[in-house]
Design a protein around this motif. Structure first.
Motif, mmCIF file in Angstrom:
data_model
loop_
_atom_site.group_PDB
_atom_site.id
_atom_site.type_symbol
_atom_site.label_atom_id
_atom_site.label_comp_id
_atom_site.label_asym_id
_atom_site.label_seq_id
_atom_site.Cartn_x
_atom_site.Cartn_y
_atom_site.Cartn_z
ATOM 1 N N ARG A 100 0.801 -1.136 0.033
ATOM 2 C CA ARG A 100 0.090 0.117 0.042
ATOM 3 C C ARG A 100 1.005 1.261 -0.071
ATOM 4 N NH1 ARG A 100 -6.092 0.642 0.928
ATOM 5 N NH2 ARG A 100 -6.728 -1.476 0.579
ATOM 6 N N PHE A 101 2.184 1.102 0.010
ATOM 7 C CA PHE A 101 3.000 2.292 -0.013
ATOM 8 C C PHE A 101 3.050 2.562 -1.504
ATOM 9 C CE2 PHE A 101 6.759 4.882 0.371
ATOM 10 C CZ PHE A 101 6.670 5.379 1.657
ATOM 11 N N ASP A 102 2.059 3.203 -1.980
ATOM 12 C CA ASP A 102 2.210 3.545 -3.683
ATOM 13 C C ASP A 102 2.761 5.013 -3.746
ATOM 14 O OD1 ASP A 102 0.193 5.391 -2.769
ATOM 15 O OD2 ASP A 102 -1.560 4.195 -2.931
ATOM 16 N N LYS A 103 2.490 5.415 -5.020
ATOM 17 C CA LYS A 103 3.170 6.731 -5.487
ATOM 18 C C LYS A 103 2.495 7.684 -4.631
ATOM 19 C CE LYS A 103 5.599 4.901 -8.774
ATOM 20 N NZ LYS A 103 7.150 4.853 -8.808
ATOM 21 N N THR A 104 1.462 7.801 -4.470
ATOM 22 C CA THR A 104 0.752 9.012 -3.585
ATOM 23 C C THR A 104 1.344 9.187 -2.113
ATOM 24 O OG1 THR A 104 -1.258 8.627 -4.793
ATOM 25 C CG2 THR A 104 -1.436 9.728 -2.749
ATOM 26 N N PHE A 266 0.214 -7.418 -9.788
ATOM 27 C CA PHE A 266 0.371 -5.987 -10.088
ATOM 28 C C PHE A 266 -0.641 -5.067 -8.954
ATOM 29 C CE2 PHE A 266 1.122 -7.917 -14.197
ATOM 30 C CZ PHE A 266 2.444 -7.314 -14.671
ATOM 31 N N LEU A 267 -0.026 -4.170 -8.401
ATOM 32 C CA LEU A 267 -0.782 -3.344 -7.412
ATOM 33 C C LEU A 267 -0.840 -1.756 -8.253
ATOM 34 C CD1 LEU A 267 1.512 -3.917 -4.223
ATOM 35 C CD2 LEU A 267 -0.556 -4.894 -5.048
ATOM 36 N N GLY A 268 -2.516 -1.665 -8.261
ATOM 37 C CA GLY A 268 -2.606 -0.574 -8.933
ATOM 38 C C GLY A 268 -2.537 0.799 -8.278
ATOM 39 N N GLU A 269 -2.075 1.808 -9.224
ATOM 40 C CA GLU A 269 -1.681 2.953 -8.710
ATOM 41 C C GLU A 269 -2.600 4.247 -9.118
ATOM 42 O OE1 GLU A 269 0.920 3.874 -6.858
ATOM 43 O OE2 GLU A 269 2.195 2.297 -6.717
ATOM 44 N N GLU A 270 -2.734 3.768 -10.550
ATOM 45 C CA GLU A 270 -3.658 5.213 -11.010
ATOM 46 C C GLU A 270 -4.861 4.458 -11.726
ATOM 47 O OE1 GLU A 270 -2.007 8.493 -13.280
ATOM 48 O OE2 GLU A 270 -0.127 7.953 -12.386
ATOM 49 N N SER A 283 -3.824 3.595 -3.924
ATOM 50 C CA SER A 283 -4.725 2.084 -4.073
ATOM 51 C C SER A 283 -5.955 2.535 -2.960
ATOM 52 C CB SER A 283 -3.752 1.131 -3.148
ATOM 53 O OG SER A 283 -2.867 1.524 -2.113
ATOM 54 N N ASP A 284 -5.817 3.484 -2.060
ATOM 55 C CA ASP A 284 -6.872 4.004 -1.253
ATOM 56 C C ASP A 284 -8.041 4.571 -1.882
ATOM 57 O OD1 ASP A 284 -5.509 3.221 0.953
ATOM 58 O OD2 ASP A 284 -4.569 5.175 1.341
ATOM 59 N N GLU A 285 -7.736 5.333 -3.015
ATOM 60 C CA GLU A 285 -8.746 5.711 -3.679
ATOM 61 C C GLU A 285 -9.458 4.605 -4.556
ATOM 62 O OE1 GLU A 285 -8.330 9.232 -5.882
ATOM 63 O OE2 GLU A 285 -7.829 10.754 -4.287
ATOM 64 N N ILE A 286 -8.623 3.784 -4.966
ATOM 65 C CA ILE A 286 -9.290 2.740 -6.019
ATOM 66 C C ILE A 286 -10.048 1.883 -5.329
ATOM 67 C CG2 ILE A 286 -8.428 0.693 -7.384
ATOM 68 C CD1 ILE A 286 -5.873 2.529 -8.172
ATOM 69 N N ASP A 287 -9.594 1.507 -4.027
ATOM 70 C CA ASP A 287 -10.393 0.632 -3.108
ATOM 71 C C ASP A 287 -11.810 1.332 -2.583
ATOM 72 O OD1 ASP A 287 -10.271 -1.986 -1.702
ATOM 73 O OD2 ASP A 287 -10.016 -1.021 0.144
ATOM 74 N N ALA A 288 -11.620 2.499 -2.300
ATOM 75 C CA ALA A 288 -12.698 2.940 -2.078
ATOM 76 C C ALA A 288 -13.816 3.150 -3.117
ATOM 77 C CB ALA A 288 -12.392 4.482 -1.576
ATOM 78 N N SER A 289 -13.330 3.108 -4.349
ATOM 79 C CA SER A 289 -14.499 3.099 -5.386
ATOM 80 C C SER A 289 -15.135 1.916 -5.840
ATOM 81 C CB SER A 289 -13.718 3.491 -6.962
ATOM 82 O OG SER A 289 -12.915 2.374 -7.317
ATOM 83 N N GLY A 290 -14.430 0.771 -4.879
ATOM 84 C CA GLY A 290 -15.119 -0.545 -5.120
ATOM 85 C C GLY A 290 -14.291 -1.349 -6.340
ATOM 86 N N LEU A 291 -13.289 -0.823 -6.813
ATOM 87 C CA LEU A 291 -12.525 -1.476 -7.561
ATOM 88 C C LEU A 291 -11.201 -2.460 -6.737
ATOM 89 C CD1 LEU A 291 -11.938 0.976 -10.618
ATOM 90 C CD2 LEU A 291 -13.577 -1.037 -10.679
ATOM 91 N N SER A 292 -10.732 -3.454 -7.097
ATOM 92 C CA SER A 292 -9.563 -4.051 -6.557
ATOM 93 C C SER A 292 -8.272 -3.373 -7.078
ATOM 94 C CB SER A 292 -9.701 -5.597 -7.054
ATOM 95 O OG SER A 292 -8.505 -6.056 -6.387
#
Length: 312
Positions: A100-104, A266-270, A283-292
């Motif tokens: 979870r230590f992504d680019k953001t 792969f771990l989604g960043e954008e 990853s936090d925004e992606i997760d909050a949207s309901g996407l994996s």
């Protein structure tokens, strides 16, 4: 792991020192000294990150251009002047170790380290001009992310009593992020829904023709892979990109095959949807949207063989 790692790069020692520094940070906050609060907090974050890397292997935190430090990382104490990596390198490496230590998160950590350097090495006062609500929640999130990878938590790092405020802050920040992302998705959905049916159908048909390898310019960063996702707002063909986190050779292969199947993760960043312009960062925004934010696929590639020696 080397048995006699010099204390400067020992994971437990780095972790213990980070606990001392974050304790000092909270003490300064308690008396209203917010400049020193951020200063000690930034130092604690860097030590915690180095502890996480050193726990994997101490060579990950030493300066690779300083051979004496490399020897120390191998358990051979040839010097007491151990040189470690800069904060920028530290946070870059954590993106490959901590899911979870992504680019953001990386950018936030780099920014607070740069403010600390300016505070210590120039006449600037960057901490004084930084509002508490602009950095504190994201700071605790970054620490919590690293601690989770280490099998720890804020409660253990700070002590149960001291952790109450940061944990509450984390929960408030997480709830705020979740609400903000849901509003963003709903707004994109409403914009798309307001279009005429014929226009929606035309856009959806165009989206179906888009291929991942043509979408590089959609994204701000450069990543290992781009893959297809269904947009949570308009349901059209959209795209996500991120870094590869692991790969394993699949057991599903013939004994005499010259090709092998590789299972990749792969771990989604954008996330970007060209149709409704929905954008999700981290990853936090992606997760909050309901996407994996985790993507798995298989790749077929030619097997590599070690050369035979002495058989001429």
């Amino acid at each position: 792991m080397p048995e006699n790692v010099y204390i400067a790069i020992d994971s437990d020692a780095l972790h213990a020192k980070s606990k001392v520094y974050v304790g000092r940070a909270l003490a300064r906050k308690g008396v209203g000294d917010l400049d020193e609060y951020q200063l000690w907090a930034s130092l604690a974050l860097e030590l915690l990150g180095k502890a996480a890397l050193a726990r994997k292997h101490p060579s990950l935190v030493v300066d690779p251009t300083h051979w004496q430090s490399m020897f120390v990382a191998a358990g051979i104490n040839v010097t007491t002047d151990v040189k470690t990596i800069a904060a920028k390198t530290l946070f870059e490496r954590l993106t490959h170790l901590v899911p979870r230590f992504d680019k953001t998160v990386q950018k936030f950590c780099q920014d607070i380290a740069e403010r600390r350097n300016a505070e210590l090495h120039s006449a600037d006062l960057p901490f004084r001009t930084m509002r508490l609500d602009a950095w504190e929640a994201r700071y605790w999130h970054a620490c919590d992310t690293i601690l989770h990878q280490m099998g720890s938590s804020l409660e253990k790092w700070l002590g149960a009593a001291d952790a109450k405020a940061p944990r509450q802050l984390l929960e408030e920040a997480a709830n705020a992020l979740d609400a903000a992302v849901k509003i963003r998705v709903e707004a994109a959905k409403e914009r798309f829904g307001a279009l005429k049916k014929s226009e929606r159908e035309r856009l959806a048909a165009e989206a179906d023709l888009r291929e991942p390898h043509h979408q590089v310019e959609l994204f701000k960063g450069r990543y290992d892979e781009i893959w297809v996702e269904s947009c949570p707002a308009c349901k059209c063909r959209a795209f996500m990109t991120g870094e590869q986190s692991s790969e394993e050779i699949s057991e599903e292969r013939d004994e005499y095959a010259i090709w092998e199947i590789v299972d990749r993760e792969f771990l989604g960043e954008e996330f970007r949807c060209p149709t409704c312009d929905l954008m999700l960062m981290g990853s936090d925004e992606i997760d909050a949207s309901g996407l994996s934010y985790i993507h798995e696929d298989q790749q077929e590639r030619e097997m590599e063989y070690e050369p035979d020696y002495g058989n001429d």
